[in-house]
Structure formats: C-alpha cells, structure tokens
Design a protein around this motif. Structure first.
Motif, mmCIF file in Angstrom:
data_model
loop_
_atom_site.group_PDB
_atom_site.id
_atom_site.type_symbol
_atom_site.label_atom_id
_atom_site.label_comp_id
_atom_site.label_asym_id
_atom_site.label_seq_id
_atom_site.Cartn_x
_atom_site.Cartn_y
_atom_site.Cartn_z
ATOM 1 N N LYS A 171 -21.677 12.300 -2.392
ATOM 2 C CA LYS A 171 -21.551 13.747 -2.443
ATOM 3 C C LYS A 171 -22.763 14.391 -3.124
ATOM 4 C CE LYS A 171 -18.062 17.162 -3.474
ATOM 5 N NZ LYS A 171 -16.808 17.396 -4.198
ATOM 6 N N ALA A 172 -23.179 13.789 -4.236
ATOM 7 C CA ALA A 172 -24.328 14.332 -4.963
ATOM 8 C C ALA A 172 -25.581 14.282 -4.083
ATOM 9 C CB ALA A 172 -24.545 13.553 -6.256
ATOM 10 N N ALA A 173 -25.732 13.181 -3.364
ATOM 11 C CA ALA A 173 -26.915 13.027 -2.512
ATOM 12 C C ALA A 173 -26.875 14.027 -1.355
ATOM 13 C CB ALA A 173 -26.982 11.596 -1.986
ATOM 14 N N VAL A 182 -29.042 -2.178 -5.602
ATOM 15 C CA VAL A 182 -28.668 -2.423 -7.002
ATOM 16 C C VAL A 182 -27.237 -1.964 -7.272
ATOM 17 C CG1 VAL A 182 -31.009 -2.292 -7.926
ATOM 18 C CG2 VAL A 182 -29.625 -0.220 -7.809
ATOM 19 N N GLU A 183 -26.648 -2.575 -8.279
ATOM 20 C CA GLU A 183 -25.312 -2.156 -8.713
ATOM 21 C C GLU A 183 -25.482 -1.020 -9.718
ATOM 22 O OE1 GLU A 183 -22.714 -5.244 -9.946
ATOM 23 O OE2 GLU A 183 -23.219 -6.551 -8.262
ATOM 24 N N ILE A 184 -24.663 0.000 -9.564
ATOM 25 C CA ILE A 184 -24.701 1.110 -10.517
ATOM 26 C C ILE A 184 -23.297 1.311 -11.073
ATOM 27 C CG2 ILE A 184 -25.511 3.453 -10.921
ATOM 28 C CD1 ILE A 184 -27.068 3.343 -8.337
ATOM 29 N N PRO A 185 -22.916 0.538 -12.074
ATOM 30 C CA PRO A 185 -21.572 0.658 -12.618
ATOM 31 C C PRO A 185 -21.364 2.049 -13.204
ATOM 32 C CG PRO A 185 -22.741 -1.226 -13.588
ATOM 33 C CD PRO A 185 -23.742 -0.423 -12.825
ATOM 34 N N GLY A 186 -20.177 2.575 -13.032
ATOM 35 C CA GLY A 186 -19.863 3.866 -13.638
ATOM 36 C C GLY A 186 -20.167 5.058 -12.749
ATOM 37 N N VAL A 187 -20.968 4.864 -11.677
ATOM 38 C CA VAL A 187 -21.172 5.941 -10.699
ATOM 39 C C VAL A 187 -20.419 5.521 -9.443
ATOM 40 C CG1 VAL A 187 -22.839 7.200 -9.278
ATOM 41 C CG2 VAL A 187 -23.464 6.508 -11.597
ATOM 42 N N SER A 188 -19.403 6.267 -9.087
ATOM 43 C CA SER A 188 -18.608 5.847 -7.928
ATOM 44 C C SER A 188 -19.372 6.140 -6.640
ATOM 45 C CB SER A 188 -17.254 6.551 -7.924
ATOM 46 O OG SER A 188 -17.419 7.919 -7.634
ATOM 47 N N TYR A 242 -19.019 9.675 -5.443
ATOM 48 C CA TYR A 242 -19.820 10.637 -6.205
ATOM 49 C C TYR A 242 -21.271 10.616 -5.760
ATOM 50 C CZ TYR A 242 -21.779 13.322 -10.015
ATOM 51 O OH TYR A 242 -22.435 14.274 -10.734
ATOM 52 N N LEU A 243 -21.797 9.401 -5.597
ATOM 53 C CA LEU A 243 -23.187 9.281 -5.161
ATOM 54 C C LEU A 243 -23.377 9.954 -3.796
ATOM 55 C CD1 LEU A 243 -26.090 8.180 -5.055
ATOM 56 C CD2 LEU A 243 -25.174 6.029 -4.227
#
Lengths: 433, 250
Positions: free
Chosen positions: B100-102, B88-94, B97-98
């Motif tokens: 690193k957060a993961a 899926v596309e998640i606009p606004g979450v680079s 960032y994903l």
C-alpha cells in the motif's frame, strides 16, 4: 538550600500515632536520604545515569486538586476498564471509575484507605514489602509518597476487566510520589495497565514504586506506558515476589521524559514464570535507563527478557540486566535478549547483561546487539518507490512494532503504538503497518 | 523505452561492466544470459540505482529521461521495477503495508489520490490468488520466514500491484522448483503488454521455456558478445557459453 533540605520540608511525619507501621517504614528511609542524598554517579548502578539534571530543579508536591483534570483524559483505554486516575500524584475520584468491582477484589487509592478505619493496610504493606531498599531514590519515594494504589485480590478470583491506572502531571515543577501495593492471593488473576502522561513545556518529577506479591499460581499481566513530557524526570520501580508457579508478564514502553529510569526486580519461587518485554526510545537529549534484576530462588523457574532500545539524535539508552540463580535453583531456565538500534552518530546505548549462577543444572542465555538499520532493507523499500527517509522511519517503527505487537490487550497495544509513532522524530507513518 | 549507451560500471570498486549498449522498445522482452561473474547482476543493480554500484561511463535514457540522475525511489516511481535475486526479509513491516505504501508513493508521484482501502484489498486479494499464495501471507512481515519460492512469488505480487513499465527480473528462476517456476512465469506472462517491457537476467535457458523472449543477449566479461532471437538461448543450452567465447570454457 541544598536539594536534601528542600525535600525534607515535605517529608511525611506525624503519622506515627495512627499508623506506627507506616512511620516504621518511612523513618529509616528518611534517615538514609537525609544522610546521603540522591544516588551519585560513583555508586554502582548509577554510573551511566547521573541525577544532575534532576537535582538542579526543586520540585514541589502539588496540592490535591478538586474536580476533574483540565487536560482532556483522552484514553480509549479507560472505557471497558476499572480506572484509577492520579493527577499530580493525587487520586481524583471524579475521573476514576471503580464501579462494579466484585467483593473478591479490594481496589482503593491509598489516600482513601488511610482515612478508612479498619483497613488491613498494615498486612498489605508487610506482605508486599521488599527485603531492603535498593537505593536512596527508593528511600526518597518511601519518605514522601502521598498516594498510590492498593490492590488485594482473593484466592482464585480472576479479574477479567483490566485496571487502568493513569498518572497525569499538570503542575509545573510538580513532585508526584506514589507507592502501589498489590497482593494477588493463590490462583488470582489481574491485568494492570499503567500510563504516565505529562505536558512537554515544564519539568516535573514522578517517582512511582510498586511492591507486589503473587501467591501460588497467581497471574498478573502488566503494561506500562511512560510518555511523560519532554522536560520531565521519571523514576519507577517494581519489586515483585513470585511464589510457586506464579506468573508475571510485563510490557514496558519507555518513550517520554528527559530523564527516565525504570527498575524491575523480581524474586522467582519454584516454577514461577517471569516474562519481561520492553521498548525504549531516546531522542533529542533524552536519557532512558532500564534496569532489571531477576533472582531465581526456586527450582524450575523460567524467565524471558526481551528488550529493544532505539537511540536517535543525542539520545542515550542504558540497559542493565542481571540474572541471579541461587544455590539449589536447579532447572532454572533464564533468557535475556537486548537489541539496540542506533540511528545517529551522536546517540549512545550501553547494555550490560550480568549473569550470576550458583547452581549447576541451569539454562541461562543472554544476547546483546547494537546496530544500525539494514541498508538492504532500506534499498528494497526505495526500489518500490518509498522515499529514503520514510523507508528509515518505517524500518525503525517495524523494529519497535515487533515488540508492540506482543501486547495482547488491543487498547493498550494501540496506545503504545500511537505513543511511539508520536514520539519518533519526524515520522508520518500510516496506521496499519 | 530504455536506451543504454556504452555503460561502464564498478561494483565494490571493481570494474565489471565494460561498455554495454542496449535498446529496449515498449512491449519487448529481452533476456540477458551469461555465466557467473559476467556482470548480469551489476547491470540490474545499476539500473535500479543500488548503492555500491557506480556507473563510471556511458548513459541510460529511460522514456527520454536521464535514469542515472534519479534516486532509486524516483526510478521506481517512474515505472522501473527490480525483482530481486535475493529478496530480503523485513520483519515488522507487513506485506500489505509495503504494497500500500509503495502504491501510494507511486500514485502520489503521478498526481493521483491515495488508493481506496477497500478497492486496494480487493485488488491485492485477486492478485494473490493468481499466484497461489495464502491470504494470511499479506499480514506477515515482508518475506519473513518465507521459502525461496514464496519470496520470488512475492516479488511478482509486488510487480503485479505496482504495474511498472519496465520490469527487471534478476535471476528470478534461481532456487525455484518446476511448479514454482510455472507459477512465477504465469504471473509474468499475465503482465505482458504492448506498453510494458522486461529485462530477464538469467543463467539458464529454463526460464525462457516459459517466458518467451523477443531478443536474447549473451553477456560475457562485462560486454554483450552476441545477440539473437530465442533460438540463441537453445543453442547456448546445448553448447555451453564456451561456444560463444572459448575463454569461458572451464
């Protein structure tokens, strides 16, 4: 004592002798307010935004303070900018910095200008005046304003450094009433960043009206960050006249206050451009209202509106976006998009786009959506190890951040982003999303 | 590593999996092939814990733990990774960032400190290069405006950074041209190790030319109807699914 009587005591009178034009502005506003009081929910435009909670408190104007504010004025923003600081509705010279302004730019607090003989204030007020007052909250502001910003820029002067206006509230039950007047001559450019900040623990009322005229080819970038305290009431209005090919770019973030209404009204001349972007966040029992009205009066003018609202808990959002295309305003290009996110079953957002078109050859569009977070995206984040709550915060922030990213001034962008993160309930997000 | 016993599952209230048993040992690559509607995606999604997929019978044991009792994020932190068929596309979450957060969520779960920002950037840049993706890609919204091939490569990038123990590739080859398929396969092959296992769900044999499986299973009507070595996939390609189950010949 009813609320009208209470506020009557603070009306500005006795200016007639020195400034008859100012008295001529205030007198009718005073009369309307005294006769009818605050707008009531039966009136068009106030149905979804009752003023009950505002009328319940008797706000009192603060005395002008001396010295510097006791609250730290943190903003990074104030560096590298001309700054004007108002505390409890009064200009504070010690906290402001207007040094190094070029002679093409007149930038003064109103309170000071009124004490300086020979200022052409009357011309500034007349040029920027709106055709008529829209309602009695605007009248209330006109009857009571005690300070504000007077900005006058000479033709073709481009002011590169931004002007940061900080509105700080300190006094409990304080009433801050400001009126700003901006005049950008032909080809002039400016960048205005306004921030409203207040403490969370006591109520206050801020009303701030801005009247601006932008002559041919003038350009104004304007960021407004409203992060007033959680118990406060906030009203701000912008009345904008855009002459031929003038350009206004506004970014609004309405995040704070218990009750907040922001109005943006603009008249667009031929080939004028108006771009409005706005973000509102209503959590707890917050009420956030944004009302826009764009009047396309000339041919080939364009307007873009892009608003996003987020309502959480028992928060309430109200959007009214009205576009009027006058007869003869051919080749108008007007677009409005309002996207909303409801994060709880008790939250509510009402969005009302209105188009009124009296010309034939025009392009007008509007779109409104109200939805929840994309569950596919939530699962995607979970499937990468991110907890569900955090995933939801991340996606909510992302929804807002798409608008925040479009603020071109780095400091302003960071301030809005930080304020949003701080306001979003329960969030603990990293920095670089 | 993974033991599936008699798994029955529903998707949208409809019984899809009708008793699947499967054992996967560390380092093994299992291909699960089958025609449309055979239950391939239900199997992948049930293992990842997606909402809407309900396990009605059987058990799944992962590294000695009851997988089905875990939330999706817990499964991910324990080392399970699902590469999506339709990312899926998640606009606004680079992307960055994903990633690193993961990575930090997984590290935290294992009692490790957050990754150092500089080390992380270096790691990501090295991986992204090997997948022939542009660095700018990191700063764009997750899958936002990406081509089909870029989305699939992005899944492999996430896999490479998060270093899962069990990778489930759900129709990763679908929608890929031959060049993109090679890049994705190289990415997967680079991750193969004696301690990491793969489940590759696919309709076609094509992917298996590039990623050699140890075992091939044929799924039909919610059951594994045949298992064998890599040669099974070739035979399927040549003779069609009807060869296994004549009712599938249509």
């Amino acid at each position: 004592m009813d609320s009208v009587e209470h506020y009557q005591a603070f009306f500005k009178t006795g200016e007639g002798q020195l400034f008859p034009w100012l008295e001529a502005l205030r007198a009718p506003a005073r009369e309307r307010f005294v006769a009818q009081g605050f707008p009531n929910p039966l009136e068009e435009g106030w149905r979804y935004t009752p003023l009950r909670s505002l009328e319940r408190v008797r706000f009192t104007p603060a005395e002008a303070m001396s010295g510097v504010p006791s609250e730290p004025v943190d903003l990074e923003l104030l560096k590298e900018a001309y700054s004007v600081v108002f505390v409890d509705g009064h200009y504070v010279a010690a906290a402001s910095c207007l040094e190094g302004l070029p002679e093409e730019v007149q930038l003064k607090p109103l309170s000071l200008a009124l004490r300086t003989p020979g200022e052409d204030l009357q011309g500034l007020f007349e040029d920027t005046a709106a055709a008529a007052s829209c309602h009695r909250l605007e009248d209330f502001n006109t009857a009571l304003f005690s300070d504000g910003l007077c900005l006058d820029i000479q033709p073709n002067y481009r002011l590169e450094k931004p002007i940061v206006v900080l509105h700080l509230t300190q006094q409990a039950q304080g009433l801050n009433t400001l009126q700003h007047r901006l005049r950008l001559a032909k080809g002039a450019q400016a960048h205005l960043i306004e921030v409203f900040i207040g403490p969370n623990d006591h109520p206050s009322l801020t009303t701030s009206m801005t009247y601006a005229v932008m002559d041919e080819n003038a350009s104004l970038r304007h960021v407004r960050l409203q992060r007033e305290g959680k118990a406060s009431h906030h009203f701000s209005g912008l009345r904008l006249k855009l002459k031929r090919s003038a350009r206004y770019q506004g970014h609004l973030a309405s995040l704070g206050a218990l009750w907040s209404r922001t109005e943006i009204h603009a008249q667009l001349g031929s080939s004028a451009e108006c771009e409005l972007e706005g973000l509102l966040l209503a959590s707890g029992r917050q009420h956030q209202d944004v009302e826009t009205r764009l009047d396309h009066g000339g041919t080939h003018a364009s307007s873009r509106q892009n608003f996003r609202g987020i309502a959480n808990e028992r928060g309430r959002g109200v959007f009214t976006g009205r576009i009027v295309v006058d007869p003869g305003a051919e080749k108008t290009d007007a677009g409005m998009s309002i996207r909303n996110l409801l994060l709880s079953g008790d939250a509510e957002i009402d969005a009302k786009p209105q188009l009124e078109i009296h010309a034939d050859d025009v392009k007008c569009s509007h779109g409104v959506t109200v939805g929840q977070l994309d569950e596919e995206a939530v699962f995607t984040l979970q499937s990468r190890g991110i907890g569900e709550q955090e995933a939801r915060h991340m996606l909510t922030f992302a929804f807002a951040n798409e608008l925040i990213e479009r603020i071109d001034h780095e400091g302003a962008r960071a301030s809005v982003r930080d304020a949003f993160k701080a306001t979003l309930p329960g969030s603990d997000l990293g920095s670089e999303l | 590593m993974l033991s599936i016993q008699n798994l029955e599952a529903k998707a949208d209230e409809q019984a899809i999996l009708k008793g699947i048993s499967l054992d996967i040992k560390p380092g093994e690559v299992h291909a699960i092939m089958g025609p449309n509607g055979s239950g391939k995606s239900t199997l992948s999604n049930s293992l990842a814990g997606r909402e809407g997929y309900q396990v009605t019978h059987g058990s799944v044991t992962y590294e000695g733990k009851d997988l089905l009792a875990m939330k999706p994020e817990e499964r991910a932190r324990e080392g399970i990774f699902l590469a999506f068929q339709y990312p899926v596309e998640i606009p606004g979450v680079s992307n960055i960032y994903l990633l690193k957060a993961a990575l930090n969520a997984i590290r935290k779960h294992h009692g490790q400190t957050e990754v150092d920002a500089m080390d992380f950037l270096q790691l990501v840049k090295a991986k992204i290069k090997s997948l022939s993706l542009d660095e700018q890609f990191l700063y764009r919204g997750v899958n936002e405006g990406f081509s089909g091939g870029e989305k699939k490569r992005n899944e492999i990038l996430q896999m490479a950074i998060l270093e899962p123990r069990l990778c489930i590739l759900d129709e990763t080859d679908s929608g890929l041209d031959i060049d993109a398929l090679k890049i994705v396969a190289d990415g997967v092959n680079a991750l193969r190790s004696p301690t990491r296992s793969f489940i590759m769900v696919t309709h076609y044999q094509r992917l298996l030319d590039y990623i050699k499986p140890d075992v091939v299973h044929v799924l039909a009507q919610g059951r594994i109807v045949k298992s064998g070595g890599p040669e099974l996939a070739l035979e399927l390609e040549a003779r069609g699914y009807g060869w296994i189950d004549p009712s599938l010949n249509h």
